[in-house]
Scaffold this motif. Structure first.
Motif, PDB file in Angstrom:
ATOM      1  N   THR A 105       0.857  -1.182   0.000  1.00  0.00           N
ATOM      2  CA  THR A 105       0.000   0.000   0.000  1.00  0.00           C
ATOM      3  C   THR A 105       0.893   1.231   0.000  1.00  0.00           C
ATOM      4  O   THR A 105       1.823   1.332   0.806  1.00  0.00           O
ATOM      5  CB  THR A 105      -0.925   0.012   1.230  1.00  0.00           C
ATOM      6  N   LEU A 106       0.611   2.151  -0.904  1.00  0.00           N
ATOM      7  CA  LEU A 106       1.355   3.399  -1.019  1.00  0.00           C
ATOM      8  C   LEU A 106       0.430   4.534  -0.593  1.00  0.00           C
ATOM      9  O   LEU A 106      -0.676   4.666  -1.136  1.00  0.00           O
ATOM     10  CB  LEU A 106       1.778   3.659  -2.460  1.00  0.00           C
ATOM     11  N   VAL A 107       0.860   5.327   0.364  1.00  0.00           N
ATOM     12  CA  VAL A 107       0.087   6.482   0.809  1.00  0.00           C
ATOM     13  C   VAL A 107       0.971   7.713   0.651  1.00  0.00           C
ATOM     14  O   VAL A 107       2.052   7.797   1.249  1.00  0.00           O
ATOM     15  CB  VAL A 107      -0.377   6.332   2.272  1.00  0.00           C
ATOM     16  N   THR A 108       0.512   8.668  -0.167  1.00  0.00           N
ATOM     17  CA  THR A 108       1.298   9.857  -0.474  1.00  0.00           C
ATOM     18  C   THR A 108       0.661  11.087   0.158  1.00  0.00           C
ATOM     19  O   THR A 108      -0.535  11.321  -0.003  1.00  0.00           O
ATOM     20  CB  THR A 108       1.416  10.051  -1.995  1.00  0.00           C
ATOM     21  N   THR A 109       1.488  11.856   0.870  1.00  0.00           N
ATOM     22  CA  THR A 109       1.038  13.106   1.491  1.00  0.00           C
ATOM     23  C   THR A 109       1.903  14.260   0.996  1.00  0.00           C
ATOM     24  O   THR A 109       3.030  14.057   0.532  1.00  0.00           O
ATOM     25  CB  THR A 109       1.127  13.041   3.031  1.00  0.00           C
TER      26      THR A 109
END
Length: 150
Positions: A105-109
């Motif tokens: 899972t990739l979560v970009t902020t």
């Protein structure tokens, strides 16, 4: 932030927010093709028996394999104001290997926004942080990527 700043109030509000979430399945064939493309002969990337002998459940992905998991540059509010874009580079931290069969899972902020003057006029530097986690929720890598918009 001055009146003629590239950084709009909507962009300011995006600071710290999640701008993209993706899920990627890591496939053995994709790892092998990637290892071949970067001409890395490490047997852990292509040979299951070598991976098992080293204590892994399957072939492992080269650290740079993470670059192949991202599909697009995240969008920003009011980005049409600065339509041109350059890759300003990346910094990586790795925590544990990723094996074929993992679900990442990739979560970009949005980490930061900075405005600078350049030869072509004002430029907006956007730093995105992407956290990569495996199917067990353990972090496997973090990427800090700088995008330059002008």
């Amino acid at each position: 932030m001055t009146q003629d700043s590239l950084i709009t109030p909507a962009m300011q509000q995006a600071l710290g927010s999640v701008v993209a979430t993706e899920v990627a399945d890591v496939e053995r064939g994709a790892i092998r093709r990637f290892a071949e493309a970067i001409e890395d002969p490490n047997p852990l990337y292509v040979d299951e028996s070598a991976a098992h002998a080293s204590g892994y459940r399957d072939v492992i992905a080269p650290p740079t394999f993470f670059r192949s998991l991202r599909t697009a540059t995240p969008s920003m509010p009011d980005e049409a104001k600065v339509p041109r874009l350059l890759d300003g580079g990346s910094a990586w931290e790795y925590f544990e290997p990723v094996c074929a069969g993992d679900h990442i899972t990739l979560v970009t902020t949005v980490e930061s926004l900075t405005e600078r003057a350049g030869r072509l006029g004002k430029m907006l530097f956007i730093v995105y942080t992407t956290e990569y986690s495996n199917q067990d929720g353990r972090p496997v890598a973090v990427q800090r990527n700088t995008i330059i918009r002008y």
